[in-house]
Structures are given as structure tokens and as C-alpha cells.
Design a protein around this motif. Structure first.
Motif, mmCIF file in Angstrom:
data_model
loop_
_atom_site.group_PDB
_atom_site.id
_atom_site.type_symbol
_atom_site.label_atom_id
_atom_site.label_comp_id
_atom_site.label_asym_id
_atom_site.label_seq_id
_atom_site.Cartn_x
_atom_site.Cartn_y
_atom_site.Cartn_z
ATOM 1 N N HIS B 71 18.359 1.603 30.311
ATOM 2 C CA HIS B 71 18.744 0.787 29.158
ATOM 3 C C HIS B 71 19.662 -0.375 29.546
ATOM 4 O O HIS B 71 19.749 -1.359 28.820
ATOM 5 C CB HIS B 71 19.365 1.660 28.064
ATOM 6 C CG HIS B 71 20.631 2.341 28.453
ATOM 7 N ND1 HIS B 71 20.652 3.547 29.099
ATOM 8 C CD2 HIS B 71 21.921 1.983 28.288
ATOM 9 C CE1 HIS B 71 21.904 3.918 29.311
ATOM 10 N NE2 HIS B 71 22.687 2.979 28.828
ATOM 11 N N VAL B 74 17.581 -3.561 30.996
ATOM 12 C CA VAL B 74 17.094 -4.495 29.981
ATOM 13 C C VAL B 74 18.178 -5.523 29.665
ATOM 14 O O VAL B 74 17.908 -6.716 29.559
ATOM 15 C CB VAL B 74 16.705 -3.741 28.692
ATOM 16 C CG1 VAL B 74 15.935 -4.661 27.767
ATOM 17 C CG2 VAL B 74 15.882 -2.514 29.017
ATOM 18 N N GLU B 95 9.039 -3.814 12.750
ATOM 19 C CA GLU B 95 10.026 -2.886 13.316
ATOM 20 C C GLU B 95 9.915 -2.808 14.836
ATOM 21 O O GLU B 95 10.920 -2.737 15.545
ATOM 22 C CB GLU B 95 9.851 -1.485 12.705
ATOM 23 C CG GLU B 95 10.420 -1.342 11.310
ATOM 24 C CD GLU B 95 10.190 0.054 10.733
ATOM 25 O OE1 GLU B 95 11.149 0.608 10.174
ATOM 26 O OE2 GLU B 95 9.066 0.574 10.837
ATOM 27 N N GLN B 98 11.654 -5.733 16.070
ATOM 28 C CA GLN B 98 13.105 -5.542 15.940
ATOM 29 C C GLN B 98 13.640 -4.684 17.081
ATOM 30 O O GLN B 98 14.711 -4.951 17.625
ATOM 31 C CB GLN B 98 13.439 -4.867 14.601
ATOM 32 C CG GLN B 98 13.339 -5.807 13.417
ATOM 33 C CD GLN B 98 13.454 -5.078 12.084
ATOM 34 O OE1 GLN B 98 13.194 -3.870 11.991
ATOM 35 N NE2 GLN B 98 13.829 -5.810 11.051
ATOM 36 N N MET B 99 12.889 -3.643 17.435
ATOM 37 C CA MET B 99 13.323 -2.796 18.545
ATOM 38 C C MET B 99 13.399 -3.610 19.834
ATOM 39 O O MET B 99 14.224 -3.346 20.692
ATOM 40 C CB MET B 99 12.369 -1.613 18.756
ATOM 41 C CG MET B 99 12.319 -0.597 17.627
ATOM 42 S SD MET B 99 13.879 -0.209 16.857
ATOM 43 C CE MET B 99 14.795 0.427 18.240
ATOM 44 N N PHE B 102 16.803 -5.025 20.689
ATOM 45 C CA PHE B 102 17.824 -4.010 20.419
ATOM 46 C C PHE B 102 19.130 -4.256 21.160
ATOM 47 O O PHE B 102 20.200 -3.978 20.639
ATOM 48 C CB PHE B 102 17.278 -2.624 20.788
ATOM 49 C CG PHE B 102 18.255 -1.508 20.538
ATOM 50 C CD1 PHE B 102 18.404 -0.969 19.266
ATOM 51 C CD2 PHE B 102 19.059 -1.016 21.568
ATOM 52 C CE1 PHE B 102 19.321 0.039 19.025
ATOM 53 C CE2 PHE B 102 19.979 0.001 21.331
ATOM 54 C CZ PHE B 102 20.107 0.522 20.060
ATOM 55 N N THR B 103 19.049 -4.778 22.365
ATOM 56 C CA THR B 103 20.277 -4.889 23.175
ATOM 57 C C THR B 103 21.265 -5.871 22.538
ATOM 58 O O THR B 103 20.876 -6.767 21.792
ATOM 59 C CB THR B 103 19.980 -5.399 24.591
ATOM 60 O OG1 THR B 103 19.406 -6.700 24.488
ATOM 61 C CG2 THR B 103 19.039 -4.467 25.328
ATOM 62 N N ARG B 107 20.296 -9.271 20.492
ATOM 63 C CA ARG B 107 20.417 -9.214 19.041
ATOM 64 C C ARG B 107 20.812 -10.547 18.390
ATOM 65 O O ARG B 107 20.210 -10.932 17.381
ATOM 66 C CB ARG B 107 21.386 -8.106 18.636
ATOM 67 C CG ARG B 107 20.876 -7.304 17.461
ATOM 68 C CD ARG B 107 21.713 -6.080 17.199
ATOM 69 N NE ARG B 107 21.538 -5.040 18.216
ATOM 70 C CZ ARG B 107 22.220 -3.898 18.214
ATOM 71 N NH1 ARG B 107 23.113 -3.662 17.265
ATOM 72 N NH2 ARG B 107 22.017 -3.005 19.150
ATOM 73 N N ARG B 147 7.023 -7.996 21.742
ATOM 74 C CA ARG B 147 8.187 -7.123 21.713
ATOM 75 C C ARG B 147 9.008 -7.281 22.999
ATOM 76 O O ARG B 147 10.233 -7.329 22.964
ATOM 77 C CB ARG B 147 7.724 -5.668 21.564
ATOM 78 C CG ARG B 147 8.829 -4.662 21.398
ATOM 79 C CD ARG B 147 8.297 -3.245 21.300
ATOM 80 N NE ARG B 147 7.627 -2.828 22.545
ATOM 81 C CZ ARG B 147 7.168 -1.603 22.764
ATOM 82 N NH1 ARG B 147 7.284 -0.676 21.825
ATOM 83 N NH2 ARG B 147 6.574 -1.293 23.899
#
Ligand code: ATP
Ligand code: MG
Lengths: 315, 234
Positions: B71, B74, B95, B98-99, B102-103, B107, B147
Motif C-alpha cells: 500500500h 502506490v 466506486e 474512487q478506490m 484512495f491514497t 485524493r 482506476r
């Protein structure tokens, strides 16, 4: 009844009376069933969440409930407060305990055979029961009812204020968890992790943290349940088994991992439980409940409400 | 930009990669070519830290990232578009996007990135509220790439983005990869369509049984006899 007209025959009068009485009983059982169902819902939602996201069947779920009920008992006795107030201590403690169990027990086993995981949580359950037996013996501890056993008489139906609160709490909990999972960043991360762990990592999600939080939330549900039921039912080391057995039925019937399914299944089981218990007796009741469970397993193994889920994406 | 030094990795006790070394420079498109089971996906998974390194090291932008968890990779600017899309099946397309951001690095750029990917993929824009599961294979691949872009990567890893797609869609995918590279993102791509990939790539590595066999400019590889026989079927 003026004149010479005869009063209605006795048997007819008692029929009317009987019908009214039967209606009252049906209504009372229905209300009781809903309230029992609400309790199963609160317990089951946590169980199904942990299964849906972490893919772990937490056989120690009931023991978290039991530990939480002991916490409620001692916190109530020690601080002399209303049992509901102990929520502020019980929730963080149970949440933390859940995170700890996920971190030190579940996570190291997560990539091993799934049967190992069953042994792990069953073992944890037995360990928790025996620890509590050692500490507190097989005795029953009664949390003061603090007015929660007051009977509310709503015409045809009668119930306890504490039961009504369980129903309200169940609705709030399910609604709250739904909003949390769909509207918040952390909630979405939890769902994403449940649907595809590797892809979640590629999004920058710390899945090990997500699992800890999820387990914490899952057992916090029984933390909430404990606060609600401790004033109504006595606490003992075996109490968890009693409440959670039916929750496993509920979770499977609702479709493993489905929260709305668990809510509906819990209500069905609660109502069946109440009616069967009243009309057929406590012994036959379990036969009916588990008979229904077996029928569901045979004819709809994916659960009553679980769609045919495509898990092929999940790595 | 990215440097693998003698990387050894595998699954459990099985070693798949036996001392892989390769390099990707900023602004390049680099490809890894190899047969089924050669270790291409394993290499990309090791870079993304989905698999732990047994030996060797990985550097990114001059820093050692060998032991950084997935994680955090990324956040550093490396995003992988994995083999077989790996969307979140029970989430909507929106969604899923949106994921992607995420970081905490990505964001703040969510809005502008969303505009960017929806302009690049008009078909995705039409399906934002649709469940990811209900998309066609080509649409799913577009969402997977979109994504990945949402994470604002500086290096994008593609694992067989054209797998199982119709020829027209395959060339759309290659167009998109070219556009992503043209916009300044460095690309490391693994592909079955070796010919098409070598055409858009600057350099390539050939991996065989978990070892780098050959490497060089894409043009040279395309002219190489062994590669023509083994991978281009000419
Ligand atoms: N999750 C896994 N567990 C154990 N072994 C694996 C796993 N994934 C891949 N392998 C093995 O690692 C080797 C390399 O696989 P890898 O996926 O890297 O190949 P690849 O070059 O990407 O091939 P392909 O073109 O088929 O995608 C194979 O022998 C494969 O069987
Ligand atoms: Mg592969």
C-alpha cells in the motif's frame, strides 16, 4: 337483551372471546418475535461482516458477547451506573480486543488452509469460556435491570422497555453500518478489501489494518448487544453459546456476508422462534428453527437473499 | 527511475524469479516478453510488493523500496493494472474509480483525475453507476486502466491489458497506453501481443524461466531471429 330474547349460547360467546384472545396472542408473539429477531440481527450483522470481508467464520463470536456481558456487569457494579452507560467502556475494550485477536491470531493464519482458521476460532472460543470459568466459576451474574424490565402494555401486545430498545438499536445499527460501508472512505476500503484483497492493496489500502478494523467492528456489534441484553438476561461463561448458535443459522440463511440478508433472516428466525416456542413448546421450537435452516441449506444454499455471487474475481 | 538488482522471489518455498535485473528510465515504455509461466506477472507483483522479495533489491527514484509494503508502493507513485482486470465486482464503476484515488497523495487530485480519465474513456463515463461485474471484458479493462490512472502514478505497470479482447479493442488499449506514456507517465508493460508491444516500446527484456535472457531496444529485438521464431511466430 331486552324482551324474551335469549342470550347467545355460551359456546358462541367463548368463541368470540377466544378469537380475540388468539389475536392478542398472535400479536404478542409477533412483537416478541420482532424483538428477538432484532437481537439476532445485532449479533449476526457482526458475524456476517467478519465473514464477508475477512472470510473467517468467527466461532468465538458468542464468547466476545459473553466477555462483553461480564464487562457490563462489572462496570455497572463498579461505577454504579446505568448498564447502557457502560457502552462507553465496553465498546472500546471489545473493539480493541477484536483488533488484537485479528492481529495476533487470525492474520498469521490468513494464508494457510481455511480449516486451520476454523480450529483457531473454535480454540479461541473454548479458551475464552474456560478462562472465564476459571475466573468467575459457572455462576450466574445478574446485571441490575435498571427499569429495563418494565412492562409496556400496548393494548394487544406486551413487551419490556429493554426489548423495545433492542429493536431500535438494531435498526440504527444496520442503517449505520450500511451508511458507513457505502458513504465513507474507510467503509469503501473495507468493501473493496472484501471483494478483492490484492486489488485493494494495489489501490494503496493497508489491508492488514482494514482487517483489524473490520474484526473490531464485527465484535463491537456483540459489545452493543451485551449492553442491551445484560440487564435482561443473566450473565454466565456459557451465555455466548446460547445466543450465537442461532446467529450462525441467521448468517447462513441471509446469505453469507450479506448484511441486509442477515437482518431479514434474523427477523424471520426471531418470529419463528417466538411462535414455535409459544405454540409448540421450547423443545419442539429448536426442531422447527433448525428444520427451516436445513430446508434453506438444501434448496437455497446461497442463502435466502444472497444472489449467486461471482467470487471468481476474488483472489 | 526503477531498478531491479538481482531480484529473487517466488511463492512460498517455490522460487520463480532467479536474480532478475532490469531498469526502466523516466519517460520510457519498457516491455517484458516471455512465454507462459516465465515469471512476467511475478516480476510485476514483486515490484508492487504483493510478493515479498527473497533476495536482491529494488530502487525507485533513487530510493530503496525493497521492503516497502504494497500500500505504500502506490503512494510512492507505482501503480499496477493487474492481469485479468481485478475490479471490485460488487461496486459501481464510479466506486471503482474512487478506490483508485484512495491514497492521501491521490485524493486531493480526485476531481481533475476523474475528468481526465472520463475524457479519455467516454464509454466508461456512460457507465459510472453500473455494477463493475456487468461490464464487457473490454469495458472492464478500460475501467481497470482508468482506476490505475486515478492513483496519479509516475510509473504504471500493465499486466497483459489486451488479454481476451477483440482485435479492435486491443488496438484501443495500445492507443491508450501510448497516450498515457505521451502524457509523461513511465510504462512497464507485459503483453502476449509481442509484435504490437514492441512497436510502441522503447526497450524490451526477454524473460525465460525466471531469468532475463536478452534485452535491448525494441527495434533490435524485433529483428532478432530467436525472438521472431519464439514470440512473433515469423
Ligand atoms: N499464486 C501462485 N502460487 C504459486 N505459484 C504461482 C502463483 N502464481 C504463479 N505461480 C507460478 O509462478 C510461475 C510464473 O508465473 P507468472 O504468473 O509470473 O507467469 P507469467 O509469465 O505471467 O505467465 P502468463 O503469460 O501465463 O501470465 C508459474 O510457474 C506459476 O505456476
Ligand atoms: Mg502473467
Amino acid at each position: 337483551m331486552a324482551g324474551g330474547s335469549k342470550p347467545p349460547p355460551l359456546n358462541q360467546r367463548s368463541n368470540w372471546h377466544g378469537v380475540l384472545l388468539a389475536m392478542d396472542l398472535i400479536f404478542t408473539n409477533l412483537v416478541n418475535g420482532l424483538m428477538l429477531g432484532a437481537l439476532y440481527a445485532i449479533v449476526s450483522v457482526g458475524l456476517t461482516l467478519v465473514f464477508g470481508i475477512i472470510k473467517v467464520i468467527n466461532f468465538a463470536h458468542g464468547e466476545f458477547l459473553m466477555v462483553a456481558m461480564f464487562l457490563v456487569f462489572f462496570a455497572t457494579a463498579y461505577f454504579g451506573v446505568h448498564p447502557y452507560v457502560t457502552l462507553v467502556v465496553v465498546l472500546p475494550l471489545i473493539f480493541g480486543l477484536g483488533m488484537l485477536v485479528q492481529r495476533v491470531l487470525i492474520e498469521p493464519l490468513q494464508d494457510s488452509d481455511e480449516h486451520i482458521m476454523i480450529f483457531a476460532t473454535v480454540g479461541l472460543s473454548i479458551a475464552m469460556i474456560n478462562l472465564m470459568l476459571m475466573l468467575f466459576g459457572p455462576d450466574i451474574y445478574s446485571t441490575p435491570s435498571s427499569g429495563l424490565r418494565t412492562v409496556v402494555d400496548m393494548g394487544p401486545a406486551m413487551f419490556l422497555t429493554g426489548q423495545l430498545n433492542i429493536l431500535i438499536a438494531a435498526i440504527a445499527l444496520v442503517g449505520g453500518i450500511h451508511l458507513f460501508l457505502t458513504r465513507t472512505q474507510l467503509g469503501r476500503a473495507i468493501r473493496a478489501t472484501g471483494q478483492n484483497r490484492a486489488a485493494a492493496q494495489l489501490m494503496g489500502i493497508n489491508v492488514s489494518w482494514v482487517y483489524m478494523v473490520t474484526f473490531g467492528i464485527g465484535v463491537s456489534c456483540v459489545g452493543l448487544a451485551a449492553v442491551l441484553i445484560a440487564p435482561l438476561y443473566p450473565t454466565s461463561p456459557e451465555v455466548g453459546q446460547y445466543f450465537v448458535l442461532l446467529s450462525f443459522v441467521v448468517v447462513v440463511m441471509g446469505g453469507l456476508g450479506s448484511i441486509s440478508g442477515a437482518l431479514l433472516a434474523a427477523m424471520i428466525i426471531g418470529i419463528v422462534d417466538a411462535f414455535a416456542g409459544f405454540y409448540l413448546g421450547a423443545n419442539v421450537k429448536d426442531l422447527v428453527v433448525f428444520g427451516i435452516f436445513l430446508l434453506v441449506l438444501i434448496f437455497r444454499p446461497q442463502g435466502l437473499f444472497g444472489g449467486a455471487r461471482n467470487m471468481s474475481h476474488v483472489s | 527511475m526503477l531498478k531491479l538488482n538481482n531480484v529473487t522471489a517466488g511463492y512460498g518455498s517455490t522460487t520463480i524469479l532467479h536474480g532478475i535485473s532490469l531498469e526502466v528510465n523516466e519517460g520510457e515504455i519498457v516491455t517484458i516478453v516471455g512465454g507462459n509461466g516465465a515469471g512476467k506477472s511475478t516480476t510485476l507483483r514483486t515490484i508492487s510488493s504483493l510478493i515479498k522479495i527473497a533476495d536482491g533489491s529494488i530502487e525507485f527514484e533513487g530510493e530503496d523500496i525493497t521492503k516497502i509494503p504494497a500500500h505504500k508502493i502506490v503512494e510512492r507513485g507505482i501503480t499496477m493494472v493487474p492481469e485479468a482486470r481485478q475490479l471490485f465486482p460488487e461496486m459501481t464503476v464510479l466506486e471503482n474509480l474512487q478506490m483508485g484515488s484512495f491514497t492521501k497523495v491521490a485524493r486531493p487530485h480526485y476531481k481533475e483525475k476523474l475528468d481526465e480519465v472520463l475524457t479519455l474513456f467516454p464509454r466508461v463515463a456512460e457507465r459510472l453507476s453500473q455494477g463493475a461485474q456487468s461490464l464487457s471484458g473490454g469495458e472492464q479493462q478500460m475501467v481497470a486502466i482508468a482506476r490505475g490512472m486515478m492513483a496519479c502514478p509516475r510509473l504504471m505497470l500493465f499486466d497483459e491489458p489486451s488479454l481476451g479482447l477483440a482485435p479492435i479493442v486491443v488496438s484501443q488499449v495500445f492507443d491508450v497506453v501510448k497516450k498515457i506514456a505521451a502524457s509523461g507517465t513511465t510504462v512497464l508493460i507485459v503483453e502476449q501481443n509481442v509484435f504490437q508491444t514492441l512497436q510502441i516500446a522503447d526497450r524490451g527484456y526477454v524473460i525465460e524461466n525466471g531469468e532475463i535472457g536478452m534485452s535491448g531496444p525494441a527495434q533490435e529485438l524485433m529483428g532478432n531471429d530467436h525472438i521472431r521464431k519464439a514470440y512473433l511466430g515469423i
